[in-house]
Design a protein around this motif. Structure first.
Motif, mmCIF file in Angstrom:
data_model
loop_
_atom_site.group_PDB
_atom_site.id
_atom_site.type_symbol
_atom_site.label_atom_id
_atom_site.label_comp_id
_atom_site.label_asym_id
_atom_site.label_seq_id
_atom_site.Cartn_x
_atom_site.Cartn_y
_atom_site.Cartn_z
ATOM 1 N N GLU A 82 0.814 -1.220 0.000
ATOM 2 C CA GLU A 82 0.000 0.000 0.000
ATOM 3 C C GLU A 82 0.845 1.267 0.000
ATOM 4 O O GLU A 82 0.386 2.313 -0.425
ATOM 5 N N LYS A 83 2.051 1.193 0.512
ATOM 6 C CA LYS A 83 3.012 2.304 0.493
ATOM 7 C C LYS A 83 2.442 3.613 1.068
ATOM 8 O O LYS A 83 2.531 4.674 0.461
ATOM 9 N N VAL A 84 1.872 3.515 2.244
ATOM 10 C CA VAL A 84 1.293 4.690 2.887
ATOM 11 C C VAL A 84 2.381 5.616 3.408
ATOM 12 O O VAL A 84 2.296 6.830 3.256
ATOM 13 N N PHE A 85 3.415 5.035 4.005
ATOM 14 C CA PHE A 85 4.474 5.838 4.589
ATOM 15 C C PHE A 85 5.656 5.975 3.638
ATOM 16 O O PHE A 85 5.912 5.120 2.806
ATOM 17 N N LYS A 86 6.375 7.056 3.791
ATOM 18 C CA LYS A 86 7.472 7.403 2.894
ATOM 19 C C LYS A 86 8.518 6.291 2.785
ATOM 20 O O LYS A 86 9.055 6.046 1.706
ATOM 21 N N VAL A 87 8.808 5.620 3.871
ATOM 22 C CA VAL A 87 9.822 4.568 3.845
ATOM 23 C C VAL A 87 9.452 3.475 2.830
ATOM 24 O O VAL A 87 10.316 2.940 2.148
ATOM 25 N N PHE A 88 8.177 3.172 2.697
ATOM 26 C CA PHE A 88 7.739 2.166 1.727
ATOM 27 C C PHE A 88 7.713 2.740 0.317
ATOM 28 O O PHE A 88 7.938 2.030 -0.652
ATOM 29 N N GLN A 89 7.431 4.031 0.194
ATOM 30 C CA GLN A 89 7.407 4.659 -1.126
ATOM 31 C C GLN A 89 8.807 4.714 -1.710
ATOM 32 O O GLN A 89 9.000 4.467 -2.893
ATOM 33 N N GLU A 90 9.785 5.034 -0.890
ATOM 34 C CA GLU A 90 11.158 5.126 -1.367
ATOM 35 C C GLU A 90 11.760 3.771 -1.667
ATOM 36 O O GLU A 90 12.565 3.624 -2.566
ATOM 37 N N GLN A 91 11.378 2.769 -0.903
ATOM 38 C CA GLN A 91 11.945 1.433 -1.082
ATOM 39 C C GLN A 91 11.494 0.831 -2.408
ATOM 40 O O GLN A 91 12.250 0.146 -3.066
ATOM 41 N N ASP A 92 10.245 1.059 -2.797
ATOM 42 C CA ASP A 92 9.701 0.614 -4.079
ATOM 43 C C ASP A 92 10.008 -0.845 -4.387
ATOM 44 O O ASP A 92 10.433 -1.205 -5.480
ATOM 45 N N GLY A 93 9.827 -1.703 -3.380
ATOM 46 C CA GLY A 93 9.967 -3.134 -3.605
ATOM 47 C C GLY A 93 11.392 -3.644 -3.591
ATOM 48 O O GLY A 93 11.630 -4.831 -3.754
ATOM 49 N N LYS A 94 12.360 -2.782 -3.408
ATOM 50 C CA LYS A 94 13.746 -3.215 -3.377
ATOM 51 C C LYS A 94 14.052 -3.790 -2.007
ATOM 52 O O LYS A 94 13.575 -3.315 -1.000
ATOM 53 N N SER A 95 14.885 -4.803 -1.988
ATOM 54 C CA SER A 95 15.326 -5.333 -0.709
ATOM 55 C C SER A 95 16.799 -4.996 -0.522
ATOM 56 O O SER A 95 17.533 -4.798 -1.485
ATOM 57 N N VAL A 96 17.188 -4.907 0.714
ATOM 58 C CA VAL A 96 18.570 -4.584 1.035
ATOM 59 C C VAL A 96 19.208 -5.830 1.625
ATOM 60 O O VAL A 96 18.731 -6.373 2.608
ATOM 61 N N SER A 97 20.289 -6.274 1.008
ATOM 62 C CA SER A 97 20.951 -7.479 1.503
ATOM 63 C C SER A 97 21.878 -7.134 2.655
ATOM 64 O O SER A 97 22.364 -6.004 2.781
ATOM 65 N N LEU A 98 22.148 -8.126 3.462
ATOM 66 C CA LEU A 98 23.064 -7.953 4.569
ATOM 67 C C LEU A 98 24.464 -7.614 4.060
ATOM 68 O O LEU A 98 25.164 -6.775 4.634
ATOM 69 N N ASP A 99 24.860 -8.237 2.961
ATOM 70 C CA ASP A 99 26.179 -7.954 2.387
ATOM 71 C C ASP A 99 26.305 -6.495 1.955
ATOM 72 O O ASP A 99 27.333 -5.863 2.188
ATOM 73 N N SER A 100 25.271 -5.953 1.331
ATOM 74 C CA SER A 100 25.348 -4.556 0.894
ATOM 75 C C SER A 100 25.418 -3.616 2.089
ATOM 76 O O SER A 100 26.085 -2.583 2.037
ATOM 77 N N MET A 101 24.762 -3.982 3.198
ATOM 78 C CA MET A 101 24.842 -3.168 4.412
ATOM 79 C C MET A 101 26.256 -3.218 4.995
ATOM 80 O O MET A 101 26.787 -2.203 5.438
ATOM 81 N N ARG A 102 26.885 -4.403 4.985
ATOM 82 C CA ARG A 102 28.248 -4.538 5.499
ATOM 83 C C ARG A 102 29.216 -3.673 4.688
ATOM 84 O O ARG A 102 30.067 -2.983 5.255
ATOM 85 N N VAL A 103 29.073 -3.718 3.368
ATOM 86 C CA VAL A 103 29.948 -2.921 2.502
ATOM 87 C C VAL A 103 29.748 -1.441 2.775
ATOM 88 O O VAL A 103 30.704 -0.676 2.892
ATOM 89 N N SER A 104 28.508 -1.029 2.890
ATOM 90 C CA SER A 104 28.192 0.372 3.163
ATOM 91 C C SER A 104 28.778 0.815 4.497
ATOM 92 O O SER A 104 29.370 1.890 4.602
#
Length: 112
Positions: A82-104
């Motif tokens: 439903e993407k009511v809140f901004k966090v869901f609107q910005e994410q747009d179905g993308k998932s964040v992997s643990l590996d990408s968080m570690r690199v960041s």
């Protein structure tokens, strides 16, 4: 502002709104999506404002219709869909992997 809308400004729980307007609701849906339902209700009110001079019975019925619609949006859907809140609107179905968080995080700590 319509007097009915002034009165409901003191409400804090989704169940208060739902009970006040006599909306039949699924407690498990409300438990998981209470903030989303209230935010969606507010969005619907902004799109279809209740006139200041609307009598209480008509205003109550209009709000009941909008709140029922907001609740029902989450009966067969999820907050992420439903993407009511901004966090869901910005994410747009993308998932964040643990590996990408570690690199960041590693990149940020190297810059600091």
């Amino acid at each position: 502002m319509n007097p009915l809308l002034q009165r409901i400004q003191t409400f804090s729980a989704a169940e208060e709104f739902l009970d006040f307007f006599g909306v039949d609701y699924q407690p498990d849906v409300v438990h998981v999506n209470r903030l989303h339902i209230l935010k969606r209700f507010n969005q619907y009110l902004n799109r279809s404002p209740i006139p200041d001079d609307m009598d209480e019975a008509a205003a109550r019925e209009a709000c009941k219709v909008l709140l029922t619609r907001a609740h029902d949006d989450f009966v067969s859907s999820t907050a992420a869909q439903e993407k009511v809140f901004k966090v869901f609107q910005e994410q747009d179905g993308k998932s964040v992997s643990l590996d990408s968080m570690r690199v960041s995080l590693a990149t940020r700590s190297q810059k600091a």
